[in-house]
Design a protein around this motif. Structure first.
Motif, mmCIF file in Angstrom:
data_model
loop_
_atom_site.group_PDB
_atom_site.id
_atom_site.type_symbol
_atom_site.label_atom_id
_atom_site.label_comp_id
_atom_site.label_asym_id
_atom_site.label_seq_id
_atom_site.Cartn_x
_atom_site.Cartn_y
_atom_site.Cartn_z
ATOM 1 N N GLU A 187 0.786 -1.334 0.071
ATOM 2 C CA GLU A 187 0.143 -0.070 -0.143
ATOM 3 C C GLU A 187 0.907 1.330 -0.167
ATOM 4 O O GLU A 187 0.209 2.606 0.092
ATOM 5 N N SER A 188 2.083 1.178 0.205
ATOM 6 C CA SER A 188 3.149 2.572 0.235
ATOM 7 C C SER A 188 3.613 2.531 -1.254
ATOM 8 O O SER A 188 4.014 3.668 -1.560
ATOM 9 N N ILE A 189 2.890 1.829 -2.254
ATOM 10 C CA ILE A 189 2.783 2.167 -3.757
ATOM 11 C C ILE A 189 1.741 3.012 -4.105
ATOM 12 O O ILE A 189 0.600 2.441 -4.090
ATOM 13 N N LEU A 190 1.740 3.790 -4.876
ATOM 14 C CA LEU A 190 0.730 4.673 -5.259
ATOM 15 C C LEU A 190 0.525 4.509 -6.706
ATOM 16 O O LEU A 190 1.537 4.948 -7.485
ATOM 17 N N LEU A 191 -0.646 4.250 -7.462
ATOM 18 C CA LEU A 191 -0.960 4.185 -8.891
ATOM 19 C C LEU A 191 -1.640 5.261 -9.048
ATOM 20 O O LEU A 191 -2.942 5.418 -8.744
ATOM 21 N N TYR A 192 -1.377 5.941 -10.239
ATOM 22 C CA TYR A 192 -2.275 6.961 -10.994
ATOM 23 C C TYR A 192 -2.532 6.523 -12.137
ATOM 24 O O TYR A 192 -1.539 6.617 -13.121
ATOM 25 N N SER A 193 -3.616 5.979 -12.370
ATOM 26 C CA SER A 193 -3.891 5.210 -13.714
ATOM 27 C C SER A 193 -5.007 6.127 -14.389
ATOM 28 O O SER A 193 -6.124 5.893 -13.826
ATOM 29 N N GLY A 194 -4.788 7.022 -15.185
ATOM 30 C CA GLY A 194 -5.831 8.072 -15.682
ATOM 31 C C GLY A 194 -6.321 7.546 -16.877
ATOM 32 O O GLY A 194 -6.597 6.480 -17.355
ATOM 33 N N TYR A 195 -7.149 8.606 -17.607
ATOM 34 C CA TYR A 195 -8.022 8.358 -18.810
ATOM 35 C C TYR A 195 -7.788 8.907 -19.889
ATOM 36 O O TYR A 195 -8.482 9.283 -20.625
ATOM 37 N N GLY A 196 -6.346 9.335 -20.092
ATOM 38 C CA GLY A 196 -5.875 9.769 -21.241
ATOM 39 C C GLY A 196 -6.068 8.947 -22.725
ATOM 40 O O GLY A 196 -5.839 9.193 -23.639
ATOM 41 N N TYR A 197 -6.199 7.753 -22.372
ATOM 42 C CA TYR A 197 -6.574 6.593 -23.327
ATOM 43 C C TYR A 197 -7.654 5.609 -22.748
ATOM 44 O O TYR A 197 -7.749 5.073 -21.800
ATOM 45 N N SER A 198 -8.816 5.529 -23.760
ATOM 46 C CA SER A 198 -9.997 4.767 -23.210
ATOM 47 C C SER A 198 -9.827 3.342 -23.891
ATOM 48 O O SER A 198 -11.069 2.599 -24.219
ATOM 49 N N GLY A 199 -9.014 2.590 -23.865
ATOM 50 C CA GLY A 199 -9.032 1.338 -24.400
ATOM 51 C C GLY A 199 -9.078 0.250 -23.051
ATOM 52 O O GLY A 199 -8.684 0.797 -22.110
ATOM 53 N N ILE A 200 -9.330 -0.701 -23.390
ATOM 54 C CA ILE A 200 -9.183 -1.743 -22.403
ATOM 55 C C ILE A 200 -7.801 -2.293 -22.000
ATOM 56 O O ILE A 200 -7.583 -2.366 -20.797
ATOM 57 N N LEU A 201 -7.086 -2.638 -23.234
ATOM 58 C CA LEU A 201 -5.615 -3.244 -22.649
ATOM 59 C C LEU A 201 -4.878 -2.404 -21.723
ATOM 60 O O LEU A 201 -4.112 -2.933 -20.879
ATOM 61 N N LYS A 202 -4.843 -1.122 -21.760
ATOM 62 C CA LYS A 202 -4.048 -0.515 -20.945
ATOM 63 C C LYS A 202 -4.270 -0.223 -19.473
ATOM 64 O O LYS A 202 -3.680 0.348 -18.866
ATOM 65 N N ASN A 203 -5.160 -1.165 -19.161
ATOM 66 C CA ASN A 203 -5.747 -1.309 -17.704
ATOM 67 C C ASN A 203 -4.782 -2.321 -17.087
ATOM 68 O O ASN A 203 -5.122 -2.792 -15.939
ATOM 69 N N ALA A 204 -3.928 -2.861 -17.906
ATOM 70 C CA ALA A 204 -2.819 -3.986 -17.546
ATOM 71 C C ALA A 204 -2.154 -3.433 -16.111
ATOM 72 O O ALA A 204 -1.982 -4.252 -15.376
#
Length: 656
Positions: free
Chosen positions: A99-116
């Motif tokens: 939990e000491s790792i922070l993920l900021y995964s935004g919406y600049g790309y609206s495809g499925i694959l980059k949710n990896a």
């Protein structure tokens, strides 16, 4: 010379998600054009979509991993990047927990694959991930309370409308295929009404522009509803058989007299009465924009407009609808969904208040991964954001370009373009279609896609259950629920044009709320600590900052994605009265300041603005003047939406 035509899609987080055709010659894309066969986008797209292949071949595109040493970046190999990231993750987890790792995964790309990336960090044990929204969260929450989920009528259904009301939306700039349908409807005799505090390009082309005071959209909707009720124009059948809590809504709404509504909104009483008559003379299609939900009262603004559509009986009919967006993403059940059970240590931070989270997190944030986003331009209060990033020892940014955010990273990873990988592009906004994007060409300079990057990193981290499957198989599994429900195959989506949405939202009058009715009174909202009935909330101003700053999208770029093509500088638009009061002339330089920061900008007159409203376009890089130096991390009444339009400023002339 071998020339091929490849069906792909624009991947930007945009209303339209245009279907595109890439022309490929000898392994290189030589042009992009709209897909003429697509039933919605019909062969045309905006210039931003056409820039897709220019972005891919741009001279500033990142092609190798970079490592910061001192104040400079140096190229490293992929193996070196993998090794350093692996070592840092293992050390961090052992000493501080995942939990000491922070993920900021935004919406600049609206495809499925980059949710990896989200899937990988779930398998890693769960990290700190965001909740809330910079874009549309308040409106989604509002429509979820009212309807149960967010659905809209088919894009071309407005051709059945007697009147189209564009409320806080500028489709001429941000939604060109809706705008095309509106122009077609107008030629057929449909009346076009735009309600917006700004005299937008759409407003200029409308039959009527109603310049509502910023943030008072909810009061206007309530005032129109009250006039409908007082005039006996309400749809009794719909209200009696398909709604819950109407009497409670009616009791509150009738307090909005014509004079009260006019005083709050700045709209004259006759116009309010005429709007009530317009909504009575069905069908009326209301297109709700993102603008009016970027206030503290943003969710209630949308709930009030939903209620107006319900009172007038414009729900579930051809040519009607309270059209805010689509929730296709709820139909996607990919491997990412399955991975959530592994994320036992997942913590949530408010996307608008990342600095507060980083400054107080326990355990402290040791690593930060950012992808599909440029928060150092797009997030509010970027001065505080910059300071908080300095406290994070290790930062990895994935992007095609050296953005303002990437400049603050320790490692920058290049990423693939949509033209260099297969994907399915889906939107939760205007388009109801799932667009398949075939791989047009191989990635440049052996760039590793995010999907394959995380497969390899999972192997290095000994994550045994991580799905090591092809991109195509991943996509097949993602849309399997859709395919099973509609009795189609993946190939039907890949080779054709598929929409899982009904043409008329809620036509069967069975809503997705607990009561299965449209809910004027939402017990779910009440459980969440909110007023169960839509209401108008007045924003108190600070006399030290008399001007409200509105920051809409520019025609030239989607957020910050295209400003590396431009040389423009930031301009502040104000009306002539303000210029006269402050003794300014066109192109005068001023200091625009808020509680959070200040910008030096040049002014230009725009007499379509009110005396207390000023405007600048958002998306400019920091060196050109990002508006989010000025904005704060305050959030809306629901949906944890950033209140970008509740930014109040002062203007001071700079003496030269």
């Amino acid at each position: 010379m071998t020339i091929k035509k490849i069906k792909t899609s624009c991947s930007m987080d945009c209303f339209d998600a245009c279907s595109l055709i890439a022309t490929v010659s000898d392994g290189k894309v030589i042009s992009i054009e709209g897909d003429k066969s697509h039933p919605l986008t019909k062969g045309f797209c905006c210039h931003k979509g056409k820039k897709t292949f220019e972005r891919m071949y741009h001279s500033e595109r990142l092609k190798k991993p970079l490592r910061k040493m001192g104040d400079r970046f140096f190229e490293i190999t992929w193996d070196e990047a993998f090794s350093e990231i692996e070592e840092k993750l293992k050390t961090t987890i052992n000493e501080y927990g995942s939990e000491s790792i922070l993920l900021y995964s935004g919406y600049g790309y609206s495809g499925i694959l980059k949710n990896a990336d989200r899937m990988f960090f779930n398998y890693l044990g769960g990290v700190s991930v965001h909740k809330g929204s910079l874009c549309m969260g308040a409106g989604v929450a509002a429509q979820t309370y009212d309807f149960g989920e967010t659905l809209s009528n088919a894009p071309d259904d407005c051709l059945n409308s007697k009147t189209i009301v564009i409320w806080g939306r500028n489709p001429a700039i941000t939604n060109i295929h809706l705008y095309s349908n509106i122009k077609k409807a107008s030629k057929n005799g449909t009346k076009i009404v735009t309600i917006d505090p700004l005299k937008t390009m759409t407003a200029n082309k409308s039959d009527l522009h109603i310049r509502v005071k910023p943030g008072t959209d909810g009061a206007l909707a309530l005032g129109i509803s009250a006039e409908l009720i007082r005039s006996g124009f309400e749809d009794v059948n719909f209200l009696k058989n398909h709604t819950k809590g109407y009497e409670e809504f009616k009791s509150y709404t009738l307090s909005f007299s014509l004079s009260k509504t006019s005083e709050i909104t700045g709209i004259d009483e006759n116009t309010i009465k005429n709007l009530a008559k317009t909504y009575f003379e069905k069908p009326v299609a209301t297109y709700i924009g993102f603008g009016m939900q970027r206030y503290e009262n943003g969710g209630n603004n949308v709930r009030c407009i939903d209620a107006l559509a319900a009172v007038s009986g414009n729900i579930g009919i051809k040519g009607g609808g309270a059209n805010y967006g689509h929730t296709i993403d709820q139909l996607i059940d990919c491997e990412y969904t399955k991975s959530k059970i592994y994320g036992v240590n997942t913590k949530y931070y408010n996307i608008s208040r990342i600095p507060d989270f980083i400054n107080s997190a326990k355990p402290s944030i040791q690593c930060m991964f950012i992808s599909k986003a440029n928060p150092m331009v797009q997030n509010p209060d970027i001065n505080a954001f910059r300071q908080s990033l300095k406290k994070v020892p290790f930062k990895v940014v994935t992007d095609m370009f050296m953005t303002d955010t990437a400049k603050l990273a320790d490692i920058v990873l290049p990423c693939t373009s949509v033209l260099e990988e297969e994907d399915l592009i889906y939107s939760s906004m205007f388009t109801p279609y799932l667009n398949h994007a075939a791989k047009a060409v191989e990635p440049m300079d052996d760039i590793i896609s995010e999907y394959n990057f995380y497969i390899k990193l999972a192997k290095m981290m000994n994550i045994k259950d991580y799905p090591n499957i092809s991109e195509t198989e991943f996509l097949k599994r993602a849309v399997k629920p859709v395919c099973d429900y509609h009795r189609i195959d993946f190939e039907d989506i890949r080779d054709g044009y598929f929409s899982p949405s009904d043409d008329i939202a809620w036509e069967n009058m069975s809503f997705a709320t607990p009561s299965k009715k449209f809910e004027f009174y939402s017990e779910k909202a009440e459980e969440d600590g909110l007023n169960p009935v839509a209401k108008y909330i007045k924003k108190q101003k600070d006399s030290k900052y008399p001007y409200r700053l509105i920051t809409p999208h520019s025609k030239k770029s989607l957020h910050s994605q295209h400003y590396h093509f431009l040389e423009d500088h930031q301009i502040l638009f104000i009306n002539s009265k303000i210029m006269e009061t402050l003794k300014l002339s066109e192109d005068s330089k001023v200091l625009l300041s808020s509680k959070k920061g200040a910008l030096k900008v040049m002014v230009k007159p725009d007499n379509n603005l009110d005396d207390d409203t000023i405007m600048m376009y958002q998306g400019f890089r920091n060196e050109k003047g990002s508006v989010n130096v000025l904005t704060s991390g305050e959030t809306s009444d629901m949906g944890e939406q950033t209140c970008f339009y509740d930014c109040f400023c002062n203007i001071s002339k700079i003496e030269i």
